[in-house]
Design a protein around this motif. Structure first.
Motif, mmCIF file in Angstrom:
data_model
loop_
_atom_site.group_PDB
_atom_site.id
_atom_site.type_symbol
_atom_site.label_atom_id
_atom_site.label_comp_id
_atom_site.label_asym_id
_atom_site.label_seq_id
_atom_site.Cartn_x
_atom_site.Cartn_y
_atom_site.Cartn_z
ATOM 1 N N GLN A 107 92.813 -4.542 16.714
ATOM 2 C CA GLN A 107 93.215 -4.513 15.318
ATOM 3 C C GLN A 107 92.410 -3.451 14.583
ATOM 4 N N VAL A 108 93.096 -2.759 13.680
ATOM 5 C CA VAL A 108 92.478 -1.685 12.905
ATOM 6 C C VAL A 108 92.818 -1.886 11.436
ATOM 7 N N LYS A 109 91.811 -1.733 10.585
ATOM 8 C CA LYS A 109 92.006 -1.801 9.133
ATOM 9 C C LYS A 109 92.207 -0.385 8.637
ATOM 10 N N VAL A 110 93.297 -0.158 7.939
ATOM 11 C CA VAL A 110 93.656 1.172 7.453
ATOM 12 C C VAL A 110 94.185 1.042 6.029
ATOM 13 N N ARG A 111 94.084 2.095 5.262
ATOM 14 C CA ARG A 111 94.660 2.111 3.911
ATOM 15 C C ARG A 111 95.974 2.865 3.970
ATOM 16 N N ASP A 112 97.002 2.288 3.350
ATOM 17 C CA ASP A 112 98.297 2.972 3.327
ATOM 18 C C ASP A 112 98.280 4.068 2.260
ATOM 19 N N LEU A 113 99.391 4.748 2.094
ATOM 20 C CA LEU A 113 99.461 5.867 1.166
ATOM 21 C C LEU A 113 99.193 5.459 -0.282
ATOM 22 N N GLY A 114 99.447 4.184 -0.602
ATOM 23 C CA GLY A 114 99.189 3.684 -1.945
ATOM 24 C C GLY A 114 97.774 3.166 -2.138
ATOM 25 N N GLY A 115 96.967 3.189 -1.051
ATOM 26 C CA GLY A 115 95.585 2.733 -1.148
ATOM 27 C C GLY A 115 95.373 1.284 -0.782
ATOM 28 N N THR A 116 96.444 0.583 -0.408
ATOM 29 C CA THR A 116 96.327 -0.819 -0.026
ATOM 30 C C THR A 116 95.744 -0.925 1.378
ATOM 31 N N SER A 117 94.775 -1.794 1.548
ATOM 32 C CA SER A 117 94.145 -2.007 2.847
ATOM 33 C C SER A 117 94.987 -2.984 3.658
ATOM 34 N N ILE A 118 95.340 -2.597 4.888
ATOM 35 C CA ILE A 118 96.139 -3.454 5.760
ATOM 36 C C ILE A 118 95.547 -3.452 7.168
ATOM 37 N N ILE A 119 95.865 -4.489 7.925
ATOM 38 C CA ILE A 119 95.448 -4.594 9.317
ATOM 39 C C ILE A 119 96.669 -4.340 10.195
ATOM 40 N N VAL A 120 96.520 -3.440 11.182
ATOM 41 C CA VAL A 120 97.614 -3.140 12.108
ATOM 42 C C VAL A 120 97.139 -3.395 13.536
#
Length: 80
Positions: A31-44
């Motif tokens: 699992q990796v925590k990344v920020r989407d283009l809008g700045g929201t932090s998500i786990i993928v």
């Protein structure tokens, strides 16, 4: 009514940097925590290519490919 969304498609996350949040990323799971283009932090969900070393927790990685069939990103350490 008008509809607006800040959601980012998963394929658009390719090229983004994130940090490993699971104990490691290996060929089967991670699992990796990344920020989407809008700045929201998500786990993928993420994996490494077959034969590549496992990546430990807290390592910065780059999402280099998205496998839509498996719904998982292929990642590499950002220091490569």
């Amino acid at each position: 009514p008008a509809f607006a969304s800040t959601a980012t498609t998963l394929a658009r996350l390719v090229g983004r940097r994130g940090h490993v949040t699971s104990p490691e990323v290996d060929e089967k799971y991670g699992q990796v925590k990344v920020r989407d283009l809008g700045g929201t932090s998500i786990i993928v969900f993420a994996i490494v290519d077959a034969g590549k070393p496992h990546i430990p927790r807290d390592t910065e990685v780059i999402l280099v490919e998205y496998d839509a069939a498996r719904k998982v990103f292929v990642v590499v350490p950002s220091d490569l």
